[in-house]
Design a protein around this motif. Sequence first.
Motif, mmCIF file in Angstrom:
data_model
loop_
_atom_site.group_PDB
_atom_site.id
_atom_site.type_symbol
_atom_site.label_atom_id
_atom_site.label_comp_id
_atom_site.label_asym_id
_atom_site.label_seq_id
_atom_site.Cartn_x
_atom_site.Cartn_y
_atom_site.Cartn_z
ATOM 1 N N PRO A 58 0.841 -1.234 0.034
ATOM 2 C CA PRO A 58 -0.094 0.020 0.203
ATOM 3 C C PRO A 58 0.929 1.333 0.102
ATOM 4 N N ARG A 60 1.659 4.564 2.040
ATOM 5 C CA ARG A 60 1.445 5.048 3.315
ATOM 6 C C ARG A 60 1.349 6.556 3.319
ATOM 7 N N ASN A 61 0.518 7.200 4.135
ATOM 8 C CA ASN A 61 0.444 8.557 4.301
ATOM 9 C C ASN A 61 1.163 9.004 5.198
ATOM 10 N N ASP A 67 2.515 11.616 0.937
ATOM 11 C CA ASP A 67 2.584 10.155 1.287
ATOM 12 C C ASP A 67 4.107 9.847 1.482
ATOM 13 N N ASN A 164 -3.149 -4.236 6.625
ATOM 14 C CA ASN A 164 -4.431 -3.829 7.174
ATOM 15 C C ASN A 164 -4.598 -2.144 7.214
ATOM 16 N N ASP A 165 -3.748 -1.606 6.332
ATOM 17 C CA ASP A 165 -3.572 0.061 6.370
ATOM 18 C C ASP A 165 -4.032 0.309 4.797
ATOM 19 N N VAL A 166 -4.665 -0.365 4.094
ATOM 20 C CA VAL A 166 -4.972 -0.288 2.466
ATOM 21 C C VAL A 166 -6.259 0.517 2.579
ATOM 22 N N ARG A 167 -6.134 1.985 2.072
ATOM 23 C CA ARG A 167 -7.214 2.749 1.929
ATOM 24 C C ARG A 167 -7.958 2.828 0.690
ATOM 25 N N ASP A 168 -9.300 3.122 0.808
ATOM 26 C CA ASP A 168 -10.016 2.888 -0.437
ATOM 27 C C ASP A 168 -10.122 4.480 -1.018
ATOM 28 N N THR A 169 -9.733 4.514 -1.970
ATOM 29 C CA THR A 169 -9.418 5.878 -2.720
ATOM 30 C C THR A 169 -10.720 6.078 -3.674
ATOM 31 N N TYR A 176 -7.058 -1.356 -2.674
ATOM 32 C CA TYR A 176 -8.173 -1.698 -1.778
ATOM 33 C C TYR A 176 -9.114 -2.732 -2.795
#
Length: 487
Positions: A58, A60-61, A67, A164-169, A176
Motif C-alpha cells: 500500500p 502509506r500516508n 505520502d 491492514n492499512d489499505v485505504r479505499d480511494t 483496496y
Amino acid sequence: MILKKIAFISIFIVFFTNYAQNPFLPVDYLTKDFHKDRREALRAKMPANSVAVFFANPIRNRANDVDYVYHQNPNFYYLTGYKEPHAMVLIFKENQEVEGRLFNEVLFVQARDESAEMWTGKRLGVIGAQDQLGFRVAFKGGDFKNNKIDFLKFNNIFFEEFKNDVRDTKSNADLYDLIEVFKEKISFNLMNLEDISEDKIREQTLKKLDTEFLKGTMASLREIKTKEELVLLKKAVEISAIGQIEIMKAMHPDMSETEAQGIHEFVYKKYGAEYEGYPSIVGSGNNGCILHYTDNNKTLIGENSLILMDLGAEYHGYTADVTRTIPANGKFSKEQKLIYDLVYEAQEAGIAAYKIGTKMSKPHAIAKKIINKGLAELGIISSEKAYHTYFPHGSMHHIGLDVHDPGTYKKFEENMVVTMEPGIYISIGSDCDEKWWGIGIRIEDDILITKNGPVNLSKRAPRTSEEVEALMELPSVLEKFVLPKLE
Ligand code: GLY
Ligand code: MN
Ligand code: MN
C-alpha cells in the motif's frame, strides 16, 4: 530550423557524453529475465493445482496530502520487477485456459493516466508491463473483477496476509478493490464465520486458503542470492562502507548527529543508491545505547563521545547494513577501547564460523561467550554466567531486498549474505562503575558465504580500533565545505 536542429543535437551529445562519462550513474538494473526466473523457481516449489497471489504494497500516508516515498512489497518486486502501487500478480502452477488463451501468470497493473502521470511520474501501464517486464498476459487492475479465473477450483490458494492499512480511494481499481474482489472470489469472508465444521463447503473452501506457504517458500528462495542479486548487494555494501570512511575522515566533536547522517546519505546518492534501506541510526554517547535510535537530532556530538553509526544504502532495492562506532575526537579513551576491542574480538570469532553447513545459531553463541567473559574480566558483570542486558540482541540476519531479509535460519549455504553484529551497550545509570556509562558500541559487517569461507563485503571500512584512529587522522574534503551562518 537548422539552428534548432544543431541545438537539439548538441543537447543530445552533451547529455549523452555526460551520461557516458559519469561513472556514478548506474546502468545495472535487474532484467526481466531475472524476475521471470524467480517466478519459475517459485512455481517449481508449488504443489499441483495451486495458485500464488501477491499484492503490491500500500501507499502509506505521512501527513495530509503527503505520502511516504513508495516502497514495493519486496516479494512482489522479486517476482515481477514492478515498482508501482495498486497491482497484483497471479502465478499458477499449471497453464490455465480462459476464453481460448493459455497462460500461467497474470499481472494486474495501474492503468495509464495522463493527468495523474503529470503529478507523480510515468506509469508502466499494460503495454509497459508486457514489453518491459515480459508478462505476456497483463491487464488493468479494474479488469480483475470480471476476470474469469475460478479460484475455488484450485487445491491451494496461496497469498500473503493482507496489509491492514489499505485505504479505499474510490478508484475501483486500487489496491483496496483488488484485495476486496480477491476476497470475494476466494470466499475469504467465510473465514470470519464461526462453526465452520458444520458446513462442508465452507470447510473445503477454508482448507484451500493458505497464508503460511509463501512465507517459508519465499524465504527459502530469497535467502540464497542469485549472481544478479549479488552484483547489486555488493554495490550497496561497498557504497555504505565508503560512506563510513568519509564520515571517519570528516568527524569532529562539534558535528551533529544529523550532519553525520547527511554525509553518509550524500555519499550513497552520489553513487546512485536511491534510498536508505532503513532509517539511518546515528547515536552519540548514551544515544548509541538505543538500539534503533533514529531521532539523530543531538546538536553537538561532544568531545569525548563515541558515535554509533548503523547505516545502509539501498541500491536498486538491495540494502546494506553496516555499523561502525568511532570516537568523536579521533581517539578512543581507555574504557572505550577496552569495550571496542572486546566487541571486535567477538565479531571476528563469530565471522570465522560463517561456513557452509555450520548451524546459523553458532556465531551468536560464540560472540556471546566472548562478550560475557570479557565483561566479567572488566568487572562490569559479576561472573560470566551473570544475567545482564549489555548485549540484548541477536548477532545476524540475512540482508537483501529487506534489511531483515527472510530466511529459514538453519545452516549456512553458499551465496547467503548475512550480517555479523555484536554490540555492548552500557547506558547511563547501569549497575557498574560509572566510568563505563554512555559507552554504546556495535560493529556490523555484511558477510557473503562462499565455498572458500566467509567474505566480508564491508571490510573496506576500517574495523580495528587502531585502523579507525589512523583513518580519522586523514584530511576530509568536507573541511573546505563551509556554509554561511543563518541570521
Ligand atoms: N540496522 C538494523 C540492524 O542492524 O538490524
Ligand atoms: Mn543488522
Ligand atoms: Mn544495522
